[in-house]
Design a protein around this motif. Structure first.
Motif, PDB file in Angstrom:
ATOM      1  N   LEU A 152      52.768  40.402  42.640  1.00 35.75           N
ATOM      2  CA  LEU A 152      51.847  39.823  41.652  1.00 35.75           C
ATOM      3  C   LEU A 152      50.400  39.920  42.119  1.00 35.75           C
ATOM      4  O   LEU A 152      49.498  40.149  41.312  1.00 35.75           O
ATOM      5  CB  LEU A 152      52.223  38.372  41.357  1.00 35.75           C
ATOM      6  N   ALA A 153      50.176  39.746  43.418  1.00 31.01           N
ATOM      7  CA  ALA A 153      48.823  39.897  43.950  1.00 31.01           C
ATOM      8  C   ALA A 153      48.330  41.335  43.742  1.00 31.01           C
ATOM      9  O   ALA A 153      47.185  41.559  43.345  1.00 31.01           O
ATOM     10  CB  ALA A 153      48.793  39.526  45.434  1.00 31.01           C
ATOM     11  N   ILE A 154      49.208  42.293  43.989  1.00 31.23           N
ATOM     12  CA  ILE A 154      48.849  43.695  43.746  1.00 31.23           C
ATOM     13  C   ILE A 154      48.547  43.902  42.265  1.00 31.23           C
ATOM     14  O   ILE A 154      47.543  44.518  41.899  1.00 31.23           O
ATOM     15  CB  ILE A 154      49.976  44.634  44.221  1.00 31.23           C
ATOM     16  N   ALA A 155      49.397  43.372  41.401  1.00 31.59           N
ATOM     17  CA  ALA A 155      49.204  43.525  39.951  1.00 31.59           C
ATOM     18  C   ALA A 155      47.904  42.896  39.487  1.00 31.59           C
ATOM     19  O   ALA A 155      47.274  43.378  38.553  1.00 31.59           O
ATOM     20  CB  ALA A 155      50.391  42.923  39.200  1.00 31.59           C
ATOM     21  N   SER A 156      47.469  41.839  40.153  1.00 33.54           N
ATOM     22  CA  SER A 156      46.223  41.175  39.751  1.00 33.54           C
ATOM     23  C   SER A 156      45.002  42.058  39.996  1.00 33.54           C
ATOM     24  O   SER A 156      43.941  41.807  39.445  1.00 33.54           O
ATOM     25  CB  SER A 156      46.065  39.843  40.483  1.00 33.54           C
ATOM     26  N   LEU A 157      45.167  43.095  40.803  1.00 34.78           N
ATOM     27  CA  LEU A 157      44.057  43.999  41.110  1.00 34.78           C
ATOM     28  C   LEU A 157      44.045  45.241  40.228  1.00 34.78           C
ATOM     29  O   LEU A 157      43.369  46.215  40.549  1.00 34.78           O
ATOM     30  CB  LEU A 157      44.132  44.439  42.584  1.00 34.78           C
ATOM     31  N   ARG A 158      44.747  45.215  39.116  1.00 34.85           N
ATOM     32  CA  ARG A 158      44.916  46.419  38.311  1.00 34.85           C
ATOM     33  C   ARG A 158      43.607  47.055  37.854  1.00 34.85           C
ATOM     34  O   ARG A 158      43.578  48.214  37.498  1.00 34.85           O
ATOM     35  CB  ARG A 158      45.837  46.166  37.139  1.00 34.85           C
ATOM     36  N   GLU A 163      42.028  52.405  46.260  1.00 31.98           N
ATOM     37  CA  GLU A 163      41.798  52.079  47.676  1.00 31.98           C
ATOM     38  C   GLU A 163      41.962  50.585  47.929  1.00 31.98           C
ATOM     39  O   GLU A 163      42.562  50.174  48.925  1.00 31.98           O
ATOM     40  CB  GLU A 163      40.400  52.545  48.125  1.00 31.98           C
ATOM     41  N   VAL A 164      41.437  49.765  47.035  1.00 28.33           N
ATOM     42  CA  VAL A 164      41.553  48.315  47.169  1.00 28.33           C
ATOM     43  C   VAL A 164      43.016  47.900  47.040  1.00 28.33           C
ATOM     44  O   VAL A 164      43.523  47.086  47.825  1.00 28.33           O
ATOM     45  CB  VAL A 164      40.665  47.579  46.130  1.00 28.33           C
ATOM     46  N   ILE A 165      43.705  48.468  46.066  1.00 29.26           N
ATOM     47  CA  ILE A 165      45.128  48.175  45.885  1.00 29.26           C
ATOM     48  C   ILE A 165      45.907  48.607  47.129  1.00 29.26           C
ATOM     49  O   ILE A 165      46.779  47.883  47.605  1.00 29.26           O
ATOM     50  CB  ILE A 165      45.667  48.850  44.612  1.00 29.26           C
ATOM     51  N   GLY A 166      45.565  49.761  47.669  1.00 28.29           N
ATOM     52  CA  GLY A 166      46.235  50.254  48.875  1.00 28.29           C
ATOM     53  C   GLY A 166      46.020  49.348  50.081  1.00 28.29           C
ATOM     54  O   GLY A 166      46.948  49.130  50.873  1.00 28.29           O
ATOM     55  N   LYS A 167      44.835  48.807  50.222  1.00 31.83           N
ATOM     56  CA  LYS A 167      44.567  47.887  51.338  1.00 31.83           C
ATOM     57  C   LYS A 167      45.415  46.625  51.222  1.00 31.83           C
ATOM     58  O   LYS A 167      46.000  46.163  52.204  1.00 31.83           O
ATOM     59  CB  LYS A 167      43.083  47.515  51.388  1.00 31.83           C
ATOM     60  N   LEU A 168      45.471  46.073  50.019  1.00 33.40           N
ATOM     61  CA  LEU A 168      46.291  44.879  49.818  1.00 33.40           C
ATOM     62  C   LEU A 168      47.762  45.200  50.060  1.00 33.40           C
ATOM     63  O   LEU A 168      48.472  44.434  50.716  1.00 33.40           O
ATOM     64  CB  LEU A 168      46.097  44.295  48.423  1.00 33.40           C
ATOM     65  N   ARG A 169      48.224  46.324  49.545  1.00 28.34           N
ATOM     66  CA  ARG A 169      49.609  46.752  49.768  1.00 28.34           C
ATOM     67  C   ARG A 169      49.920  46.813  51.262  1.00 28.34           C
ATOM     68  O   ARG A 169      50.933  46.294  51.716  1.00 28.34           O
ATOM     69  CB  ARG A 169      49.830  48.126  49.126  1.00 28.34           C
ATOM     70  N   ASP A 170      49.015  47.412  52.037  1.00 24.42           N
ATOM     71  CA  ASP A 170      49.236  47.533  53.479  1.00 24.42           C
ATOM     72  C   ASP A 170      49.256  46.172  54.163  1.00 24.42           C
ATOM     73  O   ASP A 170      50.047  45.942  55.081  1.00 24.42           O
ATOM     74  CB  ASP A 170      48.173  48.437  54.111  1.00 24.42           C
ATOM     75  N   LEU A 171      48.396  45.261  53.724  1.00 26.84           N
ATOM     76  CA  LEU A 171      48.389  43.904  54.277  1.00 26.84           C
ATOM     77  C   LEU A 171      49.706  43.180  53.968  1.00 26.84           C
ATOM     78  O   LEU A 171      50.257  42.496  54.840  1.00 26.84           O
ATOM     79  CB  LEU A 171      47.211  43.093  53.716  1.00 26.84           C
ATOM     80  N   ILE A 172      50.179  43.336  52.752  1.00 26.49           N
ATOM     81  CA  ILE A 172      51.430  42.677  52.367  1.00 26.49           C
ATOM     82  C   ILE A 172      52.593  43.240  53.167  1.00 26.49           C
ATOM     83  O   ILE A 172      53.401  42.482  53.717  1.00 26.49           O
ATOM     84  CB  ILE A 172      51.664  42.818  50.839  1.00 26.49           C
ATOM     85  N   VAL A 173      52.677  44.538  53.256  1.00 30.90           N
ATOM     86  CA  VAL A 173      53.770  45.173  54.011  1.00 30.90           C
ATOM     87  C   VAL A 173      53.720  44.714  55.468  1.00 30.90           C
ATOM     88  O   VAL A 173      54.748  44.336  56.049  1.00 30.90           O
ATOM     89  CB  VAL A 173      53.708  46.705  53.881  1.00 30.90           C
ATOM     90  N   ALA A 174      52.532  44.721  56.053  1.00 31.63           N
ATOM     91  CA  ALA A 174      52.405  44.300  57.457  1.00 31.63           C
ATOM     92  C   ALA A 174      52.772  42.835  57.625  1.00 31.63           C
ATOM     93  O   ALA A 174      53.389  42.444  58.635  1.00 31.63           O
ATOM     94  CB  ALA A 174      50.980  44.549  57.949  1.00 31.63           C
TER      95      ALA A 174
END
Length: 179
Positions: A152-158, A163-174
């Motif tokens: 949902l956090a990723i979706a909120s950045l639609r 690049e911004v979505i990718g950074k959040l994705r990487d933070l979540i995965v980590a």
């Protein structure tokens, strides 16, 4: 109806679906029908002859994409590596979010035609999280609701850049993975 007229009608229908797919991907499921017609190069009346309701158009536009998401979920569930399966699901979601706003709106419940698919995807995510937990790949206390919160956090950045979505994705995965 002649073969030529049917062929033209099919071509118009496919042009409408293509224009709608692009419009909804860019602007979301609430994009105006007149914008779909404009992008398809037809009048609004012609659009409504092919698709009398927005719901019918959305179903036609999203059906193929939702089926592809279902296939990706099945592939993840078949992956013998629990962490890779979960991580790839999160990464693919983020990639789609960056380019296709409509698909994720449909899967998050904005379109009733895909209620069963949403249920199946939710169950699939639960299974992926449970498998990753049993394999010792997830941090202590992480559950499927935490992963959903990340999605949902990723979706909120639609409306943000990939690049911004990718950074959040990487933070979540980590943040999910045990070290």
């Amino acid at each position: 109806m002649s073969r030529m007229a049917r062929s033209d009608a099919r071509a118009n229908r496919e042009r409408v679906i293509g224009a709608a797919r692009k419009t909804f991907a860019d602007d979301g499921l609430d994009a105006p029908m007149r914008e779909v017609a404009r992008r398809a190069g037809i009048g609004v009346a012609t659009l409504y002859r092919h698709f009398p309701t927005r719901a019918e158009l959305l179903t036609a536009v999203l059906a193929e994409q939702v089926a592809a998401c279902s296939a990706r979920m099945r592939a993840a569930l078949d992956d013998p590596d629990p962490w890779r399966a979960l991580e790839s699901t999160i990464r693919e979601f983020a990639e789609r979010q960056a380019v296709d706003r409509a698909l994720n709106e449909a899967l998050f419940g904005a379109h009733d035609a895909f209620r069963e698919e949403r249920r199946e995807h939710g169950q699939g995510l639960n299974t992926l999280v449970e498998r990753a937990r049993k394999a010792g790949a997830l941090r202590a206390g992480v559950d499927a609701d935490d992963v959903r919160a990340g999605l949902l956090a990723i979706a909120s950045l639609r409306h943000r850049s990939p690049e911004v979505i990718g950074k959040l994705r990487d933070l979540i995965v980590a943040g999910l993975r045990v070290r």
